[in-house]
Design an enzyme around this catalytic site. Structure first.
Site, PDB file in Angstrom:
ATOM      1  N   ASP A   1       0.862  -1.168   0.000  1.00 57.11           N
ATOM      2  CA  ASP A   1       0.000   0.000   0.000  1.00 57.11           C
ATOM      3  C   ASP A   1       0.909   1.233   0.000  1.00 57.11           C
ATOM      4  O   ASP A   1       2.068   1.157   0.433  1.00 57.11           O
ATOM      5  CB  ASP A   1      -0.870  -0.027   1.268  1.00 57.11           C
ATOM      6  CG  ASP A   1      -1.606   1.276   1.477  1.00 57.11           C
ATOM      7  OD1 ASP A   1      -2.351   1.688   0.579  1.00 57.11           O
ATOM      8  OD2 ASP A   1      -1.412   1.900   2.549  1.00 57.11           O
TER       9      ASP A   1
ATOM     10  N   ARG B   1      -7.578  13.364   6.001  1.00 58.45           N
ATOM     11  CA  ARG B   1      -7.346  11.954   5.719  1.00 58.45           C
ATOM     12  C   ARG B   1      -8.622  11.123   5.961  1.00 58.45           C
ATOM     13  O   ARG B   1      -8.968  10.246   5.167  1.00 58.45           O
ATOM     14  CB  ARG B   1      -6.200  11.422   6.586  1.00 58.45           C
ATOM     15  CG  ARG B   1      -5.969   9.921   6.527  1.00 58.45           C
ATOM     16  CD  ARG B   1      -5.473   9.452   5.187  1.00 58.45           C
ATOM     17  NE  ARG B   1      -5.014   8.067   5.224  1.00 58.45           N
ATOM     18  CZ  ARG B   1      -4.711   7.347   4.153  1.00 58.45           C
ATOM     19  NH1 ARG B   1      -4.814   7.873   2.949  1.00 58.45           N
ATOM     20  NH2 ARG B   1      -4.301   6.100   4.259  1.00 58.45           N
TER      21      ARG B   1
ATOM     22  N   ASN C   1      -4.788   3.257  -4.004  1.00 59.46           N
ATOM     23  CA  ASN C   1      -5.926   4.067  -4.417  1.00 59.46           C
ATOM     24  C   ASN C   1      -5.463   5.287  -5.212  1.00 59.46           C
ATOM     25  O   ASN C   1      -6.225   5.872  -5.966  1.00 59.46           O
ATOM     26  CB  ASN C   1      -6.663   4.591  -3.172  1.00 59.46           C
ATOM     27  CG  ASN C   1      -7.651   3.609  -2.591  1.00 59.46           C
ATOM     28  OD1 ASN C   1      -8.026   2.621  -3.232  1.00 59.46           O
ATOM     29  ND2 ASN C   1      -8.096   3.867  -1.370  1.00 59.46           N
TER      30      ASN C   1
ATOM     31  N   TYR D   1      -0.146   5.143   0.688  1.00 59.40           N
ATOM     32  CA  TYR D   1      -0.364   6.229   1.654  1.00 59.40           C
ATOM     33  C   TYR D   1      -0.617   5.671   3.052  1.00 59.40           C
ATOM     34  O   TYR D   1      -1.542   4.889   3.260  1.00 59.40           O
ATOM     35  CB  TYR D   1      -1.534   7.113   1.199  1.00 59.40           C
ATOM     36  CG  TYR D   1      -1.276   7.719  -0.159  1.00 59.40           C
ATOM     37  CD1 TYR D   1      -0.366   8.761  -0.308  1.00 59.40           C
ATOM     38  CD2 TYR D   1      -1.905   7.215  -1.294  1.00 59.40           C
ATOM     39  CE1 TYR D   1      -0.102   9.301  -1.554  1.00 59.40           C
ATOM     40  CE2 TYR D   1      -1.652   7.759  -2.551  1.00 59.40           C
ATOM     41  CZ  TYR D   1      -0.752   8.797  -2.670  1.00 59.40           C
ATOM     42  OH  TYR D   1      -0.490   9.324  -3.905  1.00 59.40           O
TER      43      TYR D   1
HETATM   44  C1  LAC Z   1      -3.653   3.730  -0.630  1.00 59.63           C
HETATM   45  C2  LAC Z   1      -4.514   4.265   0.478  1.00 59.63           C
HETATM   46  C3  LAC Z   1      -5.236   3.199   1.166  1.00 59.63           C
HETATM   47  O1  LAC Z   1      -2.484   4.094  -0.814  1.00 59.63           O
HETATM   48  O2  LAC Z   1      -3.857   4.995   1.397  1.00 59.63           O
HETATM   49  O3  LAC Z   1      -4.203   2.904  -1.365  1.00 59.63           O
END
Ligand code: LAC
Length: 221
Positions: A10, A41, A118, A12
């Site tokens: 992941d 956030r 995301n 973030y």
């Molecule tokens: C991401 C979010 C979940 O990087 O922070 O997908």
């Protein structure tokens, strides 16, 4: 158990610290930076879940900008286009957590490393480039138009890396994302830096670590 053929991270909150924006927020609104960053956030994530359930996808950059506007309004902080632009710029150079570059270098040997986020390409690509991080693939939900933790998202990594789900080790600090990946069928390590309780969804990640630096040893066990 054999070590995963690919590690998928992941972005973030896991590799990059979203609260690195606090300093800039503080400069604009003294004493309110941490509150703004937290609400920003929280809304950013909530709206990804809502948009996915409603099938109303827009890129994460738009969600992030709109969440910032909402958070400022909710906290009574005057915000103009210049401040929004400046804070969105901060997102393109968010600090990594301190242990991340070394840990990634140690994890690279003999396996593929990828990001699954995301974040839309207009956000994640400049951020990865800013830090000079090397990945075999930087994968975004943007290619299918739905956010995590929809199972289709985790399928992107299987398809694009050519690795079976059971051979993917997924690494996230976001508990809900860790469980989304586990539900899909990955082997999952939850990076629980804050020692938070586990989300109560009746199942658990394969491992919990306090930082990415612990992952090489965890994989060797
Ligand atoms: C991401 C979010 C979940 O990087 O922070 O997908």
């Amino acid at each position: 158990m054999t070590s995963p053929a690919a590690l998928v991270f992941d972005a973030y909150g896991t590799l990059f610290d979203v609260h690195a924006v606090v300093e800039r927020c503080e400069a604009f609104w003294p004493g309110r930076g941490a509150a703004l960053s937290q609400l920003w956030r929280a809304k950013q994530l909530e709206w990804t879940w809502q948009r996915s359930l409603m099938r109303r996808y827009v890129p994460f950059s738009q969600v992030t900008r709109e969440a910032l506007g909402y958070a400022c309004e909710a906290l009574g902080l005057a915000c103009d286009d210049a401040r929004v632009a400046a804070l969105m710029q901060e997102y393109l150079r968010l600090a990594t957590y301190p242990e991340v570059p070394d840990a990634l270098a140690r994890l690279r040997a003999g396996r593929k490393l990828a990001i699954l986020t995301n974040g839309s390409p207009d956000m994640i690509d400049p951020l990865v480039a800013h830090h000079g991080l090397r990945f075999d693939a930087v994968l975004s939900v943007d290619e299918i138009g739905i956010f995590k933790p929809a199972p289709e998202v985790y399928e992107i990594a299987v398809r694009r890396l050519g690795v079976a789900a059971a051979d993917v080790g997924f690494v996230s600090s976001n508990g809900w994302d860790a469980l989304g990946a586990k539900s899909f069928g990955f082997r999952v390590w939850w990076i629980n830096r804050a020692a938070a309780p586990l989300e109560r969804l009746d199942f658990a990640p394969d491992g919990q670590l306090r930082g990415l630096g612990e992952l090489p040893d965890a994989l060797a066990r």
